[in-house]
Design a protein around this motif. Structure first.
Motif, PDB file in Angstrom:
ATOM      1  N   GLN A 139       0.668  -1.110   0.185  1.00 47.44           N
ATOM      2  CA  GLN A 139       0.056  -0.015  -0.051  1.00 47.44           C
ATOM      3  C   GLN A 139       0.931   1.292  -0.006  1.00 47.44           C
ATOM      4  O   GLN A 139       0.363   2.194  -0.490  1.00 47.44           O
ATOM      5  N   ARG A 140       2.160   1.132   0.232  1.00 48.94           N
ATOM      6  CA  ARG A 140       3.015   2.408   0.642  1.00 48.94           C
ATOM      7  C   ARG A 140       2.880   3.275  -0.581  1.00 48.94           C
ATOM      8  O   ARG A 140       2.768   4.466  -0.312  1.00 48.94           O
ATOM      9  N   PRO A 141       3.318   2.879  -1.637  1.00 44.55           N
ATOM     10  CA  PRO A 141       3.142   3.799  -2.960  1.00 44.55           C
ATOM     11  C   PRO A 141       2.055   4.583  -3.247  1.00 44.55           C
ATOM     12  O   PRO A 141       2.181   5.906  -3.291  1.00 44.55           O
ATOM     13  N   PHE A 142       0.812   3.870  -2.953  1.00 43.93           N
ATOM     14  CA  PHE A 142      -0.523   4.618  -2.852  1.00 43.93           C
ATOM     15  C   PHE A 142      -0.735   5.838  -1.888  1.00 43.93           C
ATOM     16  O   PHE A 142      -1.122   6.874  -2.197  1.00 43.93           O
ATOM     17  N   LEU A 143      -0.364   5.462  -0.608  1.00 41.76           N
ATOM     18  CA  LEU A 143      -0.587   6.155   0.416  1.00 41.76           C
ATOM     19  C   LEU A 143       0.252   7.460   0.264  1.00 41.76           C
ATOM     20  O   LEU A 143       0.054   8.365   0.729  1.00 41.76           O
ATOM     21  N   GLU A 144       1.658   7.091  -0.060  1.00 38.17           N
ATOM     22  CA  GLU A 144       2.611   8.239  -0.109  1.00 38.17           C
ATOM     23  C   GLU A 144       1.842   9.279  -1.377  1.00 38.17           C
ATOM     24  O   GLU A 144       2.010  10.491  -1.281  1.00 38.17           O
ATOM     25  N   GLU A 145       1.392   8.694  -2.313  1.00 41.09           N
ATOM     26  CA  GLU A 145       0.743   9.613  -3.450  1.00 41.09           C
ATOM     27  C   GLU A 145      -0.368  10.457  -2.746  1.00 41.09           C
ATOM     28  O   GLU A 145      -0.589  11.524  -3.049  1.00 41.09           O
ATOM     29  N   VAL A 146      -0.968   9.704  -1.990  1.00 40.40           N
ATOM     30  CA  VAL A 146      -2.509  10.536  -1.333  1.00 40.40           C
ATOM     31  C   VAL A 146      -1.443  11.802  -0.351  1.00 40.40           C
ATOM     32  O   VAL A 146      -2.224  12.635  -0.471  1.00 40.40           O
ATOM     33  N   MET A 147      -0.527  11.234   0.637  1.00 40.09           N
ATOM     34  CA  MET A 147       0.095  12.382   1.214  1.00 40.09           C
ATOM     35  C   MET A 147       0.602  13.412   0.107  1.00 40.09           C
ATOM     36  O   MET A 147       0.420  14.794   0.756  1.00 40.09           O
ATOM     37  N   GLY A 148       1.182  13.267  -0.788  1.00 40.24           N
ATOM     38  CA  GLY A 148       1.624  14.100  -1.493  1.00 40.24           C
ATOM     39  C   GLY A 148       0.617  15.113  -2.188  1.00 40.24           C
ATOM     40  O   GLY A 148       0.857  16.351  -2.415  1.00 40.24           O
ATOM     41  N   VAL A 150      -2.376  15.691  -0.759  1.00 42.51           N
ATOM     42  CA  VAL A 150      -2.883  16.542   0.562  1.00 42.51           C
ATOM     43  C   VAL A 150      -2.108  17.583   0.799  1.00 42.51           C
ATOM     44  O   VAL A 150      -2.401  18.769   0.859  1.00 42.51           O
ATOM     45  N   GLU A 151      -0.620  17.371   0.947  1.00 44.28           N
ATOM     46  CA  GLU A 151       0.327  18.502   1.001  1.00 44.28           C
ATOM     47  C   GLU A 151       0.472  19.336   0.008  1.00 44.28           C
ATOM     48  O   GLU A 151       0.316  20.579   0.059  1.00 44.28           O
ATOM     49  N   GLY A 152       0.707  18.554  -1.341  1.00 44.62           N
ATOM     50  CA  GLY A 152       1.135  19.661  -2.375  1.00 44.62           C
ATOM     51  C   GLY A 152       0.034  20.416  -2.814  1.00 44.62           C
ATOM     52  O   GLY A 152       0.203  21.791  -3.340  1.00 44.62           O
ATOM     53  N   HIS A 153      -1.377  19.888  -2.801  1.00 46.94           N
ATOM     54  CA  HIS A 153      -2.619  20.758  -3.366  1.00 46.94           C
ATOM     55  C   HIS A 153      -3.361  21.408  -2.143  1.00 46.94           C
ATOM     56  O   HIS A 153      -4.361  21.922  -2.262  1.00 46.94           O
ATOM     57  N   GLY A 154      -2.931  21.242  -1.052  1.00 48.51           N
ATOM     58  CA  GLY A 154      -3.510  21.708   0.101  1.00 48.51           C
ATOM     59  C   GLY A 154      -4.986  21.391   0.335  1.00 48.51           C
ATOM     60  O   GLY A 154      -5.963  22.274   0.482  1.00 48.51           O
ATOM     61  N   LEU A 155      -5.045  19.968   0.278  1.00 48.15           N
ATOM     62  CA  LEU A 155      -6.257  19.569   0.157  1.00 48.15           C
ATOM     63  C   LEU A 155      -7.028  19.360   1.706  1.00 48.15           C
ATOM     64  O   LEU A 155      -6.248  19.458   2.730  1.00 48.15           O
ATOM     65  N   ARG A 156      -8.344  19.562   1.598  1.00 45.83           N
ATOM     66  CA  ARG A 156      -9.179  19.746   3.030  1.00 45.83           C
ATOM     67  C   ARG A 156     -10.568  19.144   2.571  1.00 45.83           C
ATOM     68  O   ARG A 156     -11.038  19.090   1.536  1.00 45.83           O
ATOM     69  N   PRO A 157     -11.412  18.607   3.717  1.00 41.35           N
ATOM     70  CA  PRO A 157     -12.513  18.111   3.365  1.00 41.35           C
ATOM     71  C   PRO A 157     -13.430  19.091   2.892  1.00 41.35           C
ATOM     72  O   PRO A 157     -13.317  20.370   3.436  1.00 41.35           O
ATOM     73  N   THR A 158     -14.025  18.860   1.762  1.00 46.93           N
ATOM     74  CA  THR A 158     -14.946  20.111   0.866  1.00 46.93           C
ATOM     75  C   THR A 158     -16.338  19.566   0.966  1.00 46.93           C
ATOM     76  O   THR A 158     -17.254  20.632   1.013  1.00 46.93           O
ATOM     77  N   ALA A 159     -16.758  18.178   0.396  1.00 48.78           N
ATOM     78  CA  ALA A 159     -18.089  18.040   0.455  1.00 48.78           C
ATOM     79  C   ALA A 159     -18.354  16.500   0.518  1.00 48.78           C
ATOM     80  O   ALA A 159     -17.599  15.633   0.396  1.00 48.78           O
TER      81      ALA A 159
END
Length: 279
Positions: A139-148, A150-159
């Motif tokens: 799972q690690r590559p996928f989870l690291e992509e998610v982290m990237g 979230v951090e890179g695009h400044g993601l937050r709960p939206t809808a």
């Protein structure tokens, strides 16, 4: 092995990937029995489908500027969404409930979905805080992509979107075909816990359903013929975008499906009895 790691191994899944072509339709409730009959004559009902369908709720993440919303509206050939999805009754959701972290992306005409299953608490920790959670090695590559993201695009709960889904599966010559009928499509722009005891607003007219046809390579002719016979209109509707627009987070786009409040001048959705529906 720690207790948390042991629980993870019982609830987590390896990475699952799907590549599909998708067509979406709007269908009047009056025509749903006819469509259901046509599907059942050629397809098997999803084993989780019961009368009225099974609950699906998704928490979408986006940037403050609604980057992913605008990528969809502008029709970019490559675009993505990050979400946490729960299948099941919201009243039964706990921190330990297995949910899916999903990246859904569009590459030209192909829809790709990649996901892993983890406990809800860990899913929120990863997507809300960009903290690498306990995981299986694959799972690690996928989870690291998610982290990237979230951090890179400044993601937050939206809808949040929610609906009841009927699903039908193809077999033999139609292997890989999946048709879903989504009822009572609702959404909200606050209270972002998927199990929150709050009201959701209808974001598709109550007399309409969204039908999605998904196929690995091509959509069988009998499906498009059935759609034509029922007067099903092809739409570019996105449940996420529909929720964003219905709650006034962005101007109505040409792809917005009107809801009752669109016809009411200066109405406030949170005070409209017709708009607020208990999910």
């Amino acid at each position: 092995m720690s207790q948390d790691a042991g629980h993870l191994r019982r609830t987590a899944s390896a990475l699952h990937s799907f590549n599909r072509f998708e067509i979406k339709y709007l269908l009047s409730y009056e025509e749903v029995p006819k469509l259901r009959e046509a599907l059942r004559s050629r397809m098997e009902a999803d084993p989780f489908t019961v009368r009225g369908g099974y609950p699906v709720a998704s928490l979408y993440y986006d940037s403050a500027s609604l980057r992913y919303y605008w990528e969809k509206i502008e029709g970019l050939h490559f675009r993505r969404k990050l979400r946490i999805r729960n299948y099941g009754d919201r009243h039964e959701l706990t921190d330990e409930t297995p949910v899916y972290i999903e990246i859904k992306q569009r590459v030209n005409r192909v829809t790709q979905k990649r996901r892993v299953k983890v406990p809800y608490l860990l899913a929120r920790k990863l997507c809300d805080e960009a903290v690498l959670i306990d995981h299986l090695p694959e799972q690690r590559p996928f989870l690291e992509e998610v982290m990237g993201l979230v951090e890179g695009h400044g993601l937050r709960p939206t809808a949040i979107t929610a609906y009841n889904r009927e699903a039908y599966l193809g077999a033999d010559a139609d292997l890989g075909l999946r048709v879903t009928i989504d009822h009572r499509v609702r959404g909200r722009d606050r209270d972002f816990h998927l199990g929150a005891e709050v009201e959701n607003r209808l974001i598709i007219p109550p007399h309409k359903t969204i039908v999605e046809v998904k196929a690995n390579e091509r959509v069988p002719y009998w499906v498009t013929d059935t759609a034509a016979s029922l007067g099903m209109a092809v739409v570019r509707v996105s449940k996420y975008c529909q929720s964003i627009e219905a709650h006034g987070q962005a101007p109505r786009s040409v792809f917005h499906v009107p809801v009752e409040e669109d016809y009411a001048v200066h109405s406030k959705p949170e005070h409209s009895e017709a708009a607020a529906q208990v999910s």
